[in-house]
Design a protein around this motif. Structure first.
Motif, PDB file in Angstrom:
ATOM      1  N   LEU A  81       0.862  -1.170   0.000  1.00 58.82           N
ATOM      2  CA  LEU A  81       0.000   0.000   0.000  1.00 58.82           C
ATOM      3  C   LEU A  81       0.899   1.220   0.000  1.00 58.82           C
ATOM      4  O   LEU A  81       1.590   1.491   0.968  1.00 58.82           O
ATOM      5  CB  LEU A  81      -0.917   0.026   1.231  1.00 58.82           C
ATOM      6  N   GLN A  82       0.907   1.930  -1.112  1.00 62.51           N
ATOM      7  CA  GLN A  82       1.683   3.153  -1.223  1.00 62.51           C
ATOM      8  C   GLN A  82       0.768   4.319  -0.897  1.00 62.51           C
ATOM      9  O   GLN A  82      -0.281   4.484  -1.523  1.00 62.51           O
ATOM     10  CB  GLN A  82       2.269   3.296  -2.631  1.00 62.51           C
ATOM     11  N   MET A  83       1.172   5.122   0.072  1.00 63.92           N
ATOM     12  CA  MET A  83       0.351   6.228   0.546  1.00 63.92           C
ATOM     13  C   MET A  83       1.080   7.538   0.310  1.00 63.92           C
ATOM     14  O   MET A  83       2.252   7.670   0.676  1.00 63.92           O
ATOM     15  CB  MET A  83       0.055   6.057   2.039  1.00 63.92           C
ATOM     16  N   LYS A  84       0.416   8.483  -0.315  1.00 66.23           N
ATOM     17  CA  LYS A  84       1.002   9.799  -0.542  1.00 66.23           C
ATOM     18  C   LYS A  84       0.023  10.864  -0.097  1.00 66.23           C
ATOM     19  O   LYS A  84      -1.158  10.601   0.132  1.00 66.23           O
ATOM     20  CB  LYS A  84       1.379   9.976  -2.009  1.00 66.23           C
ATOM     21  N   ASN A  85       0.562  12.084   0.027  1.00 70.91           N
ATOM     22  CA  ASN A  85      -0.259  13.206   0.482  1.00 70.91           C
ATOM     23  C   ASN A  85      -1.027  12.835   1.761  1.00 70.91           C
ATOM     24  O   ASN A  85      -2.232  13.039   1.861  1.00 70.91           O
ATOM     25  CB  ASN A  85      -1.221  13.640  -0.622  1.00 70.91           C
ATOM     26  N   LEU A  86      -0.307  12.282   2.706  1.00 74.13           N
ATOM     27  CA  LEU A  86      -0.929  11.806   3.937  1.00 74.13           C
ATOM     28  C   LEU A  86      -1.493  12.947   4.758  1.00 74.13           C
ATOM     29  O   LEU A  86      -0.958  14.068   4.759  1.00 74.13           O
ATOM     30  CB  LEU A  86       0.082  11.001   4.756  1.00 74.13           C
ATOM     31  N   ARG A  87      -2.577  12.632   5.447  1.00 74.06           N
ATOM     32  CA  ARG A  87      -3.273  13.612   6.280  1.00 74.06           C
ATOM     33  C   ARG A  87      -3.298  13.099   7.717  1.00 74.06           C
ATOM     34  O   ARG A  87      -3.238  11.888   7.945  1.00 74.06           O
ATOM     35  CB  ARG A  87      -4.703  13.789   5.769  1.00 74.06           C
ATOM     36  N   PRO A  88      -3.453  13.993   8.694  1.00 69.80           N
ATOM     37  CA  PRO A  88      -3.540  13.528  10.086  1.00 69.80           C
ATOM     38  C   PRO A  88      -4.637  12.486  10.300  1.00 69.80           C
ATOM     39  O   PRO A  88      -4.486  11.579  11.123  1.00 69.80           O
ATOM     40  CB  PRO A  88      -3.815  14.817  10.845  1.00 69.80           C
ATOM     41  N   GLU A  89      -5.727  12.599   9.535  1.00 72.67           N
ATOM     42  CA  GLU A  89      -6.820  11.648   9.699  1.00 72.67           C
ATOM     43  C   GLU A  89      -6.495  10.262   9.140  1.00 72.67           C
ATOM     44  O   GLU A  89      -7.274   9.321   9.306  1.00 72.67           O
ATOM     45  CB  GLU A  89      -8.110  12.174   9.049  1.00 72.67           C
ATOM     46  N   ASP A  90      -5.343  10.113   8.498  1.00 79.69           N
ATOM     47  CA  ASP A  90      -4.888   8.794   8.063  1.00 79.69           C
ATOM     48  C   ASP A  90      -4.188   8.041   9.192  1.00 79.69           C
ATOM     49  O   ASP A  90      -3.816   6.871   9.026  1.00 79.69           O
ATOM     50  CB  ASP A  90      -3.932   8.923   6.872  1.00 79.69           C
ATOM     51  N   THR A  91      -4.004   8.696  10.302  1.00 83.98           N
ATOM     52  CA  THR A  91      -3.341   8.073  11.440  1.00 83.98           C
ATOM     53  C   THR A  91      -4.134   6.861  11.939  1.00 83.98           C
ATOM     54  O   THR A  91      -5.356   6.915  12.035  1.00 83.98           O
ATOM     55  CB  THR A  91      -3.187   9.085  12.585  1.00 83.98           C
ATOM     56  N   GLY A  92      -3.412   5.794  12.246  1.00 86.60           N
ATOM     57  CA  GLY A  92      -4.059   4.608  12.766  1.00 86.60           C
ATOM     58  C   GLY A  92      -3.181   3.383  12.616  1.00 86.60           C
ATOM     59  O   GLY A  92      -2.041   3.487  12.142  1.00 86.60           O
ATOM     60  N   VAL A  93      -3.715   2.262  13.019  1.00 89.09           N
ATOM     61  CA  VAL A  93      -3.028   0.993  12.810  1.00 89.09           C
ATOM     62  C   VAL A  93      -3.595   0.368  11.541  1.00 89.09           C
ATOM     63  O   VAL A  93      -4.806   0.227  11.393  1.00 89.09           O
ATOM     64  CB  VAL A  93      -3.219   0.041  14.007  1.00 89.09           C
ATOM     65  N   TYR A  94      -2.694   0.009  10.646  1.00 86.11           N
ATOM     66  CA  TYR A  94      -3.088  -0.526   9.346  1.00 86.11           C
ATOM     67  C   TYR A  94      -2.924  -2.043   9.352  1.00 86.11           C
ATOM     68  O   TYR A  94      -1.880  -2.570   9.767  1.00 86.11           O
ATOM     69  CB  TYR A  94      -2.245   0.113   8.246  1.00 86.11           C
ATOM     70  N   TYR A  95      -3.951  -2.712   8.869  1.00 81.31           N
ATOM     71  CA  TYR A  95      -3.973  -4.168   8.846  1.00 81.31           C
ATOM     72  C   TYR A  95      -4.180  -4.674   7.423  1.00 81.31           C
ATOM     73  O   TYR A  95      -4.930  -4.084   6.645  1.00 81.31           O
ATOM     74  CB  TYR A  95      -5.123  -4.702   9.704  1.00 81.31           C
ATOM     75  N   CYS A  96      -3.562  -5.788   7.152  1.00 81.15           N
ATOM     76  CA  CYS A  96      -3.743  -6.481   5.891  1.00 81.15           C
ATOM     77  C   CYS A  96      -4.625  -7.701   6.178  1.00 81.15           C
ATOM     78  O   CYS A  96      -4.520  -8.311   7.248  1.00 81.15           O
ATOM     79  CB  CYS A  96      -2.363  -6.910   5.385  1.00 81.15           C
ATOM     80  N   ALA A  97      -5.499  -8.047   5.238  1.00 79.95           N
ATOM     81  CA  ALA A  97      -6.380  -9.191   5.471  1.00 79.95           C
ATOM     82  C   ALA A  97      -6.807  -9.812   4.153  1.00 79.95           C
ATOM     83  O   ALA A  97      -6.833  -9.136   3.110  1.00 79.95           O
ATOM     84  CB  ALA A  97      -7.602  -8.756   6.273  1.00 79.95           C
ATOM     85  N   VAL A  98      -7.177 -11.054   4.211  1.00 78.35           N
ATOM     86  CA  VAL A  98      -7.746 -11.738   3.065  1.00 78.35           C
ATOM     87  C   VAL A  98      -9.204 -11.291   2.919  1.00 78.35           C
ATOM     88  O   VAL A  98      -9.939 -11.200   3.909  1.00 78.35           O
ATOM     89  CB  VAL A  98      -7.680 -13.265   3.236  1.00 78.35           C
TER      90      VAL A  98
END
Length: 120
Positions: A81-98
């Motif tokens: 997951l490539q993330m650009k132009n990140l915002r404060p509201e993107d803050t969190g724990v990111y999980y991958c799942a099937v």
């Protein structure tokens, strides 16, 4: 159930970029649709993006569309997951799942996640 290991999180300033990776433990992602989800502090886990097998179809949450890109390397069994132009509201724990039901319903099996913090 496929076990996953996420990596790549960190602290970044608003407007910055970050890349996350997800690899399986015990088997490959072959034949599986995969997704990224995130959970912000005090909020429920939410869908971010998903990619079908072998990679010709995608889905994105409106909040990340045009900023995030999901991809997969099937030779290495990795989902990114490539993330650009990140915002404060993107803050969190990111999980991958099937993905159990395309495009957004995951199996209820989660890894440790990787934390993303976006400072303003």
């Amino acid at each position: 159930q496929v076990q996953v290991v996420e990596s790549g999180g960190g602290l970044v300033q608003a407007g910055g970029s970050l890349g996350l990776s997800c690899v399986p433990s015990g088997r490959t992602f072959s034949g599986l649709a995969m997704g990224w989800f995130r959970q912000a502090p005090g909020k429920e886990r939410e869908f971010v993006a998903s990619i079908f097998w072998p990679g010709a179809a995608f889905d994105y949450a409106d909040s990340v569309k045009d900023r995030f890109t999901i991809s997969r390397d099937n030779t290495q069994s990795m989902v990114n997951l490539q993330m650009k132009n990140l915002r404060p509201e993107d803050t969190g724990v990111y999980y991958c799942a099937v993905i159990r039901k395309w495009p957004r319903e995951p199996f209820d099996s989660w890894g440790q996640g990787t934390r993303v913090t976006v400072s303003s």
